[in-house]
Design an enzyme around this catalytic site. Structure first.
Site, PDB file in Angstrom:
ATOM      1  N   GLU A 327       0.842  -1.203   0.000  1.00 49.31           N
ATOM      2  CA  GLU A 327       0.000   0.000   0.000  1.00 49.31           C
ATOM      3  C   GLU A 327       0.876   1.252   0.000  1.00 49.31           C
ATOM      4  O   GLU A 327       0.672   2.174  -0.788  1.00 49.31           O
ATOM      5  CB  GLU A 327      -0.894  -0.023   1.236  1.00 49.31           C
ATOM      6  CG  GLU A 327      -1.760   1.213   1.404  1.00 49.31           C
ATOM      7  CD  GLU A 327      -2.474   1.243   2.740  1.00 49.31           C
ATOM      8  OE1 GLU A 327      -3.419   2.040   2.888  1.00 49.31           O
ATOM      9  OE2 GLU A 327      -2.085   0.476   3.654  1.00 49.31           O
ATOM     10  N   HIS A 328       1.840   1.291   0.899  1.00 50.98           N
ATOM     11  CA  HIS A 328       2.798   2.397   0.985  1.00 50.98           C
ATOM     12  C   HIS A 328       4.212   1.853   0.778  1.00 50.98           C
ATOM     13  O   HIS A 328       4.579   0.850   1.383  1.00 50.98           O
ATOM     14  CB  HIS A 328       2.746   3.070   2.361  1.00 50.98           C
ATOM     15  CG  HIS A 328       1.384   3.512   2.781  1.00 50.98           C
ATOM     16  ND1 HIS A 328       0.597   2.779   3.647  1.00 50.98           N
ATOM     17  CD2 HIS A 328       0.668   4.617   2.456  1.00 50.98           C
ATOM     18  CE1 HIS A 328      -0.552   3.412   3.841  1.00 50.98           C
ATOM     19  NE2 HIS A 328      -0.535   4.524   3.132  1.00 50.98           N
TER      20      HIS A 328
END
EC number: 1.1.1.23
Length: 431
Positions: A327-328
């Site tokens: 996601e990050h």
């Protein structure tokens, strides 16, 4: 705290664990939500009000369903001007980034008279779901509202659950005020999702539902998808940090914990070329966590779903990251900008030691509504394009259709669709 993971030949196994943290929906939860959705669909306001009383303790009716201007003003009086300044600055940052995502209409005029094109049209009405209570996130209001506003969505309504006192979190009201959201309904949960998906006597049906929520909210969104569009079904949050020996251990530790504090299912992974760095980061984790309020959550998530992977070279680090599709993704290397082309799969990328992921949660400009659980391989983060639909059109003169006539008829007949072929040939019967 930070265990080292041997990834040699086990990358698929690591990816399976990393991507398999999704909260499984039990049969009981799914059955309960299906019943709630069906009840709202059939009985509208009556069912909605009953569930609000049952689950939230709020005795809602048609007279107190909407947040009034007086209630808004009372809540906004609790917000100081500096917080408003921060919200306005955040909105400005998000606008500056997202305005470049605006969809385009275009057309082609051919010499033979054919006209073809695409028309970008915004969605008419969107619902923003905002969790209530003490864990309210005004940043999420701005992240969801700004792309919709830039897309040209005509009406944005907000639904948010309240407790027995019927009051909406003042920070949420402030964010809504900054974004110009006028309509706020005091309902939430699966019943709130169903209400905006199907519409009730008091709440209009929307075209799309965006915003985070608990397992009941996520399940309701999934069930209602198709009747209405949704943003995504997000799972537990995650960060992957790629670092070489030049990276600062205390920065890495701080960034791993910033993600880990979200949830015991959150994942924080370090991928590095330096075994020494792993040891240093672990020491920093143990030191820094002592002073953090959510220490228990942080330690649990890092212990169960975190870890460090030591690779031979930086290219291997990016191979691992692309497989996990986090996601990050943070890139803390000596020349991080030059390595951007190596990244294929990530929700959002944070480059360099002064671009920590929490900056992206609030004010960097990119959106923090991002794909999780490996879905960044085929999903993008929330953007203006999620609130725009594209209509294609074409215009053909008769003489150009004549040129395509035989080919289209043959194609249609090969698929057994003789009415399709007839639709073409009938236009030339008089010739």
């Amino acid at each position: 705290m930070l265990k080292q993971i041997d990834y040699q030949g086990k990358l698929e196994e690591i990816a399976e664990k990393f991507q398999g943290r999704k909260t499984e929906v039990s049969k009981e939860v799914n059955k309960t939500v299906q019943q709630i959705v069906a009840d709202i669909q059939k009985n509208g306001d009556t069912a909605l009000f009953n569930y609000a009383k049952k689950f939230d303790g709020y005795d809602v009716n048609t007279s107190n369903l909407l947040v009034t201007r007086m209630e808004r003003e009372a809540g906004l009086e609790q917000i100081d001007e500096d917080y408003f300044r921060i919200l306005r600055r955040t909105k400005s940052q998000i606008e500056e980034f997202h305005k470049h995502q605006l969809g385009n209409s275009w057309n082609i005029f051919k010499e033979n008279g054919v006209i073809m094109g695409q028309i970008a049209r915004p969605l008419e009405r969107v619902a923003l779901y905002v969790p209530g209570g003490t864990a309210a996130y005004p940043s999420t209001v701005i992240m969801n509202a700004v792309p919709a506003l830039l897309a040209g969505v005509k009406e944005i309504i907000m639904i948010t659950p309240v407790k027995a006192d019927g009051k909406v979190n003042p920070n949420i009201l402030a964010a809504a005020e900054v974004c110009g959201i006028e309509t706020i309904y005091k309902v939430g949960g699966a019943q709130g999702v169903a209400a905006v998906a199907y519409g009730t006597e008091s709440i209009p049906k929307v075209d799309k539902i965006v915003g985070p929520g608990n397992i009941f909210v996520a399940t309701a969104k999934k069930i209602c998808y198709g009747v209405v569009d949704i943003d995504m079904i997000a799972g537990p949050s995650e960060v992957l940090v790629i670092a070489d020996k030049t990276a600062k251990p205390k920065y890495i530790a701080a960034d791993l914990m910033a993600q880990a504090e979200h949830d015991k299912l959150a994942s924080a992974i370090l991928v590095t070329t330096s075994e020494k760095l792993v040891q240093q980061v672990d020491e920093e984790l143990n030191r820094q966590v002592q002073n953090l309020e959510r220490r228990e959550i942080i330690e649990s998530s890092i212990r169960n779903y975190g870890g460090a992977i030591v690779v031979k070279n930086i290219d291997d680090a990016f191979d691992v990251s692309n497989q996990l599709a986090p996601e990050h993704l943070e890139v803390l290397t000596s020349e991080p900008l030059t390595q951007l082309p190596k990244i294929k799969n990530a929700g959002s990328i944070f480059i360099g030691e002064y671009t920590p992921e929490p900056l992206g949660d609030y004010m960097s400009g990119s959106n923090h509504v991002l794909p999780t659980g490996g879905t960044a391989k085929f999903y993008s983060g929330l953007g203006v394009y999620n609130f725009i639909k594209y209509l294609t059109y074409s215009y053909y003169p008769k003489e150009v259709l004549a040129d395509f006539k035989e080919d289209v008829e043959t194609f249609a007949k090969s698929e057994g669709l003789t009415a399709h072929a007839n639709s073409i040939s009938v236009r030339f019967d008089e010739m």
